[in-house]
Design an enzyme around this catalytic site. Structure first.
Site, PDB file in Angstrom:
ATOM      1  N   LYS A  44     -19.292 -40.622  -5.536  1.00 10.45           N
ATOM      2  CA  LYS A  44     -19.796 -41.892  -5.072  1.00 10.45           C
ATOM      3  C   LYS A  44     -18.839 -42.549  -4.083  1.00 10.45           C
ATOM      4  O   LYS A  44     -19.212 -43.445  -3.339  1.00 10.45           O
ATOM      5  CB  LYS A  44     -19.980 -42.839  -6.280  1.00 10.45           C
ATOM      6  N   GLY A  45     -17.592 -42.143  -4.145  1.00  8.87           N
ATOM      7  CA  GLY A  45     -16.516 -42.874  -3.474  1.00  8.87           C
ATOM      8  C   GLY A  45     -16.675 -43.091  -1.984  1.00  8.87           C
ATOM      9  O   GLY A  45     -16.163 -44.060  -1.439  1.00  8.87           O
ATOM     10  N   GLU A 100     -15.560 -37.830   3.024  1.00  9.48           N
ATOM     11  CA  GLU A 100     -14.920 -37.987   1.712  1.00  9.48           C
ATOM     12  C   GLU A 100     -14.108 -39.276   1.690  1.00  9.48           C
ATOM     13  O   GLU A 100     -13.646 -39.753   2.732  1.00  9.48           O
ATOM     14  CB  GLU A 100     -14.014 -36.773   1.531  1.00  9.48           C
ATOM     15  N   ASP A 101     -13.929 -39.840   0.513  1.00 11.78           N
ATOM     16  CA  ASP A 101     -13.122 -41.066   0.428  1.00 11.78           C
ATOM     17  C   ASP A 101     -11.637 -40.779   0.544  1.00 11.78           C
ATOM     18  O   ASP A 101     -10.929 -41.427   1.304  1.00 11.78           O
ATOM     19  CB  ASP A 101     -13.451 -41.838  -0.874  1.00 11.78           C
ATOM     20  N   ASP A 104      -6.539 -35.970  -2.215  1.00 11.92           N
ATOM     21  CA  ASP A 104      -5.377 -36.190  -3.078  1.00 11.92           C
ATOM     22  C   ASP A 104      -4.744 -34.819  -3.352  1.00 11.92           C
ATOM     23  O   ASP A 104      -3.946 -34.337  -2.556  1.00 11.92           O
ATOM     24  CB  ASP A 104      -5.908 -36.895  -4.335  1.00 11.92           C
ATOM     25  N   LYS A 132      -3.540 -38.582   0.758  1.00 14.18           N
ATOM     26  CA  LYS A 132      -2.306 -38.712  -0.042  1.00 14.18           C
ATOM     27  C   LYS A 132      -1.602 -37.363  -0.034  1.00 14.18           C
ATOM     28  O   LYS A 132      -1.709 -36.594  -0.996  1.00 14.18           O
ATOM     29  CB  LYS A 132      -2.681 -39.056  -1.489  1.00 14.18           C
ATOM     30  N   VAL A 154      -5.407 -46.069  -5.668  1.00 15.81           N
ATOM     31  CA  VAL A 154      -6.036 -47.175  -4.941  1.00 15.81           C
ATOM     32  C   VAL A 154      -7.498 -47.347  -5.341  1.00 15.81           C
ATOM     33  O   VAL A 154      -8.166 -46.390  -5.747  1.00 15.81           O
ATOM     34  CB  VAL A 154      -5.929 -46.975  -3.408  1.00 15.81           C
ATOM     35  N   ASP A 160     -13.041 -46.084  -6.925  1.00 15.51           N
ATOM     36  CA  ASP A 160     -13.119 -46.684  -8.249  1.00 15.51           C
ATOM     37  C   ASP A 160     -11.937 -46.346  -9.127  1.00 15.51           C
ATOM     38  O   ASP A 160     -11.186 -45.400  -8.882  1.00 15.51           O
ATOM     39  CB  ASP A 160     -14.372 -46.165  -8.972  1.00 15.51           C
TER      40      ASP A 160
END
Ligand code: IMP
Ligand code: MG
Length: 179
Positions: A44-45, A100-101, A104, A132, A154, A160
């Site tokens: 969902k990000g 994509e959000d 990582d 990141k 974050v 979220d």
């Protein structure tokens, strides 16, 4: 919403809007019309990033949505990626951009790129709002990066913690690192 959960603003609404606008213009230049340009939002990000990004791309685009799950309810990766919702249409011969959000560990994106590349798109690129790099476990190529950030958890602007805080209009660091 308990505002005390948040530290100061890491990336303001204005900073995000400006950078997303730049990426949108860069994408429009890289894929001049005519021709297909298909953006895949990773739910969902990335929903908010997609919404702003497509409005900054001044050409015809189509969109689709895919959902994967890599984190259960915390801030550490299980290393396991599951496909929750698949695309509505095929990708063969199309110019595809994964939206994509955040990248990582890279596990989610590596999985997605592998799954989507197997569907024979003409081209496959990736746009990530946040990066990141200090947490990377696998190498992944990201063609468009909004911001590179430190190893902090974050939230906001679609991101979220345990399904909360997606509606904060800026990006903030979770005070207790979600522990
Ligand atoms: P990766 O597989 O470790 O690269 O994780 C990618 C996914 O984890 C992202 O799509 C996010 O949904 C989630 N994630 C990673 N870091 C954060 C963060 O700082 N805040 C919120 N979600 C995050
Ligand atoms: Mg997520």
């Amino acid at each position: 919403m308990d505002e005390s959960t948040f530290e100061t603003v890491l990336l303001s609404t204005e900073q995000i809007q400006q950078r997303v606008g730049e990426i949108g213009r860069e994408i429009a230049r890289a894929y001049p019309e005519p021709g297909d340009l298909h953006l895949i939002c990773v739910l969902k990000g990335a929903f908010m990033f997609l919404g702003d990004l497509i409005r900054a791309i001044d050409r015809t685009v189509t969109i689709d949505f895919m959902a994967v799950s890599s984190y259960a309810k915390g801030t550490t990766s299980s290393g396991e990626v599951r496909l929750i919702k698949d695309l509505d249409t095929g990708l063969e011969g199309r110019n595809v951009i994964i939206v994509e959000d955040i990248v990582d560990t890279g596990l989610t994106l590596a999985y997605l790129q592998q799954v989507l590349r197997a569907r024979s798109p003409r081209s496959l690129r990736t746009a990530c709002l946040l990066n990141k790099p200090s947490r990377r476990l696998v190498e992944v190529t990201v063609d468009y990066i909004g911001f590179t950030i430190e190893d902090r958890f974050v939230v906001g602007y679609g991101l979220d913690y345990a399904e909360k805080y997606r509606n904060i209009p800026y990006i903030s660091v979770l005070q207790n690192n979600g522990q």
